[in-house]
Design an enzyme around this catalytic site. Sequence first.
Site, PDB file in Angstrom:
ATOM      1  N   GLY A   1      -3.085   4.980   5.461  1.00  0.00           N
ATOM      2  CA  GLY A   1      -3.528   4.944   4.065  1.00  0.00           C
ATOM      3  C   GLY A   1      -2.357   5.256   3.152  1.00  0.00           C
TER       4      GLY A   1
ATOM      5  N   ASP B   1       0.280  -0.466  18.797  1.00  0.00           N
ATOM      6  CA  ASP B   1       0.610   0.431  17.688  1.00  0.00           C
ATOM      7  C   ASP B   1       0.811   1.862  18.215  1.00  0.00           C
ATOM      8  OD1 ASP B   1       0.403   0.937  14.562  1.00  0.00           O
ATOM      9  OD2 ASP B   1      -0.870   2.435  15.522  1.00  0.00           O
TER      10      ASP B   1
ATOM     11  N   LYS C   1       4.291   4.471  18.428  1.00  0.00           N
ATOM     12  CA  LYS C   1       4.304   5.875  18.007  1.00  0.00           C
ATOM     13  C   LYS C   1       4.685   6.782  19.185  1.00  0.00           C
ATOM     14  CE  LYS C   1       1.075   4.703  14.357  1.00  0.00           C
ATOM     15  NZ  LYS C   1      -0.331   4.462  14.029  1.00  0.00           N
TER      16      LYS C   1
ATOM     17  N   GLY D   1      -9.597  -0.782   5.532  1.00  0.00           N
ATOM     18  CA  GLY D   1      -8.165  -0.975   5.253  1.00  0.00           C
ATOM     19  C   GLY D   1      -7.210  -0.213   6.138  1.00  0.00           C
TER      20      GLY D   1
ATOM     21  N   LYS E   1       7.092   1.980  11.765  1.00  0.00           N
ATOM     22  CA  LYS E   1       7.097   2.408  13.173  1.00  0.00           C
ATOM     23  C   LYS E   1       7.677   1.337  14.095  1.00  0.00           C
ATOM     24  CE  LYS E   1       2.641   0.834  12.490  1.00  0.00           C
ATOM     25  NZ  LYS E   1       1.334   1.073  11.998  1.00  0.00           N
TER      26      LYS E   1
ATOM     27  N   THR F   1       0.826  -1.223   0.000  1.00  0.00           N
ATOM     28  CA  THR F   1       0.000   0.000   0.000  1.00  0.00           C
ATOM     29  C   THR F   1       0.857   1.268   0.000  1.00  0.00           C
ATOM     30  OG1 THR F   1      -1.572  -1.239   1.323  1.00  0.00           O
ATOM     31  CG2 THR F   1      -1.913   1.122   1.227  1.00  0.00           C
ATOM     32  N   VAL F   2       1.857   1.316   0.891  1.00  0.00           N
ATOM     33  CA  VAL F   2       2.644   2.549   1.014  1.00  0.00           C
ATOM     34  C   VAL F   2       3.629   2.682  -0.148  1.00  0.00           C
ATOM     35  CG1 VAL F   2       4.279   3.820   2.458  1.00  0.00           C
ATOM     36  CG2 VAL F   2       2.387   2.572   3.525  1.00  0.00           C
TER      37      VAL F   2
ATOM     38  N   GLY G   1       1.063   8.885   9.938  1.00  0.00           N
ATOM     39  CA  GLY G   1       1.028   8.894   8.470  1.00  0.00           C
ATOM     40  C   GLY G   1       1.345  10.237   7.859  1.00  0.00           C
TER      41      GLY G   1
END
Length: 424
Positions: A299, A198, A202, A184, A102, A14-15, A131
């Site tokens: 995203g 997660d 961060k 997603g 991350k 995706t990225v 993001g």
Amino acid sequence: MNKEINIGIIGLGTVGSSVVKVLKKNSKLITARTGLEIKIKKASDIRNRKDLVGSAFTYRAVDVINDPDISIVVECMGGVNPAKSYILAAISKGKNIVTSNKEVIAKHGREILSAAKKKGVEVLFEAAVCGGIPILHAIRECLAGNSISEISGIVNGTTNYILTKMTKDNMGFAQALKQAQKLGFAEADPKMDIDGSDAAYKAAILGLVLSGCLVDPSKIYKEGIEGIEPADIDYAKSIGYVIKLLAIVKLESNRIELRVHPTLIEKDHPLAQVNDNYNAVFVKSDAFGRGMFYGKGAGGLPTASAVISDIIETGQQIAYCDEDRYYPPMTDLTVKDIGDIRSRYYIRLEVPDKPGVLAGISGAFAGKKVSIENVVQRESKGGVAQIVIILHENREKNIRSALKAISRLSVVKKIRSVIRVGVN
Ligand code: HSE
């Protein structure tokens, strides 16, 4: 005259694929704005992505790492293995690193940054936190002249989406999670979102950029949102609050406070307006004051935006400066024990609806010098009532010992919820 910069990308999911698309779409604009012509010399993935990058495609990450023309390796795989070994191998070849990962920075940033320092190369990771929101650049550069006393962030889109749906649409937890996955932005393993892991990665990275101290994420106090019941959301609403999962970072002279947990936030606070999968970081500092950075935290395109800003920054460093970037030395701070933090608290108790209950509970709080700010008693069903208590600010240690005493009272059936209240 424009300067050419060759980059290699590892990971075209995706990225990575969004980085390719944005670099292609905006190549003229990027060159006009930065003086750089960014060329994707090689890009690797375990799936065939020739459709995306043509002859630059390779299945082997080592082809990217070993290419002598590539000066920036962009790691977009995620996870620790094999991303960490690819990053270290690329550094050993003298490549600069841009990563959106991350987990690898939070867990192994010390090793990676010290290897990079020895080699005199850059490691940038703006995309790893929130993001598309340029929060690391903001802390490192735009707010560099400030003393920053506190950072409170909604840094996980999945949990914010779930809490928003539970708050605004009365959705159940499972249904909201399923929708987040469908859209997603949940992790492959949503447990990492739900249990706060997660957000803890961060928080560790925000702490690093703020203080130069990278705290192992396993040492960061965390609570996820799995214990938040619809009843807490409703009670919070009725007394003017919303519940959000916050990552909080505060600096003291030789200590750092890092924690991730659900928090009651006054409904007029800017963080309370951050809904759905949006992220936001609220900063409190002396010169800039109180302000919030807001945007999409996950995203492909928003994350690619942050990756590309790091590519450009590194590219300009390579193209236009001979001097090495100044990195503050890594420091070691003591992590503040969760028992030592100060907060206000929301407590929900299940009690029998009979005389002496409130007297017993307030006596137990008073016995530990914990002061009550507000008490609401709600519906009594089948002789069982719900009591919601907001406590004045106190040390967590004192609250825990008062709650221990309360759990032993015969007039208390169950402590249903304990949630910290407020951001400054
Ligand atoms: N799972 C993460 C989130 C993705 O929900 O915010 C971005 O790190």
